[in-house]
Design a protein around this motif. Structure first.
Motif, PDB file in Angstrom:
ATOM      1  N   UNK A  19     -13.525   6.234   6.169  1.00 49.32           N
ATOM      2  CA  UNK A  19     -13.252   7.523   6.765  1.00 49.32           C
ATOM      3  C   UNK A  19     -11.889   7.471   7.461  1.00 49.32           C
ATOM      4  N   UNK A  20     -11.016   8.415   7.185  1.00 50.40           N
ATOM      5  CA  UNK A  20      -9.698   8.446   7.832  1.00 50.40           C
ATOM      6  C   UNK A  20      -9.797   8.629   9.348  1.00 50.40           C
ATOM      7  N   UNK A  21      -8.830   8.091  10.028  1.00 50.24           N
ATOM      8  CA  UNK A  21      -8.678   8.252  11.473  1.00 50.24           C
ATOM      9  C   UNK A  21      -7.287   8.814  11.703  1.00 50.24           C
ATOM     10  N   UNK A  53      -8.771  -1.804  11.692  1.00 46.46           N
ATOM     11  CA  UNK A  53      -8.179  -3.078  11.281  1.00 46.46           C
ATOM     12  C   UNK A  53      -8.017  -3.210   9.775  1.00 46.46           C
ATOM     13  N   UNK A  54      -8.896  -2.600   9.007  1.00 48.35           N
ATOM     14  CA  UNK A  54      -8.832  -2.725   7.555  1.00 48.35           C
ATOM     15  C   UNK A  54      -8.022  -1.650   6.856  1.00 48.35           C
ATOM     16  N   UNK A  55      -7.330  -0.825   7.603  1.00 47.86           N
ATOM     17  CA  UNK A  55      -6.557   0.265   6.992  1.00 47.86           C
ATOM     18  C   UNK A  55      -5.469  -0.288   6.076  1.00 47.86           C
ATOM     19  N   UNK A  56      -5.323   0.358   4.918  1.00 50.65           N
ATOM     20  CA  UNK A  56      -4.283  -0.060   3.972  1.00 50.65           C
ATOM     21  C   UNK A  56      -3.350   1.088   3.593  1.00 50.65           C
ATOM     22  N   UNK A  57      -3.697   2.300   3.989  1.00 46.95           N
ATOM     23  CA  UNK A  57      -2.864   3.453   3.670  1.00 46.95           C
ATOM     24  C   UNK A  57      -2.613   4.299   4.900  1.00 46.95           C
ATOM     25  N   UNK A  58      -1.585   5.126   4.836  1.00 48.51           N
ATOM     26  CA  UNK A  58      -1.239   5.968   5.982  1.00 48.51           C
ATOM     27  C   UNK A  58      -0.428   7.168   5.530  1.00 48.51           C
ATOM     28  N   UNK A 104      -0.218  11.087  12.738  1.00 52.05           N
ATOM     29  CA  UNK A 104      -0.548  10.025  11.788  1.00 52.05           C
ATOM     30  C   UNK A 104      -2.005  10.096  11.338  1.00 52.05           C
ATOM     31  N   UNK A 105      -2.213   9.614  10.138  1.00 50.92           N
ATOM     32  CA  UNK A 105      -3.545   9.450   9.551  1.00 50.92           C
ATOM     33  C   UNK A 105      -3.538   8.079   8.890  1.00 50.92           C
ATOM     34  N   UNK A 106      -4.573   7.283   9.138  1.00 53.04           N
ATOM     35  CA  UNK A 106      -4.703   5.996   8.443  1.00 53.04           C
ATOM     36  C   UNK A 106      -6.043   5.973   7.724  1.00 53.04           C
TER      37      UNK A 106
END
Length: 76
Positions: free
Chosen positions: A1-3, A26-31, A73-75
């Motif tokens: 789920x995006x934050x 911590x596991x975000x890979x896109x933004x 921002x969105x990650x």
């Protein structure tokens, strides 16, 4: 789920030429990042990356981190 979030650049961050935003993902890979200056989108080349959930926005060849820039921002 995006934050997502919004961050206003401080004078300290502008002096360091970089903003570090702990997104808590911590596991975000896109933004997705949008920077506004004086109410208008700053359409230049900020250096943006993410590692261990920390989003980094830094100076590019034409973009300079500036106090009161607003970073949306969105990650994911």
């Amino acid at each position: 789920m995006p934050v997502s979030g919004v961050h206003t650049v401080t004078s300290t961050e502008a002096g360091a030429n970089a903003v570090l935003i702990d997104t808590g993902v911590a596991g975000a890979t896109g933004f997705i990042v949008q920077i506004a200056r004086s109410g208008k989108v700053a359409s230049s080349d900020a250096a943006v990356s993410i590692a261990a959930g920390v989003l980094t926005i830094a100076d590019g060849s034409t973009y300079n981190v500036t106090e009161n820039d607003v970073i949306n921002w969105i990650v994911f």
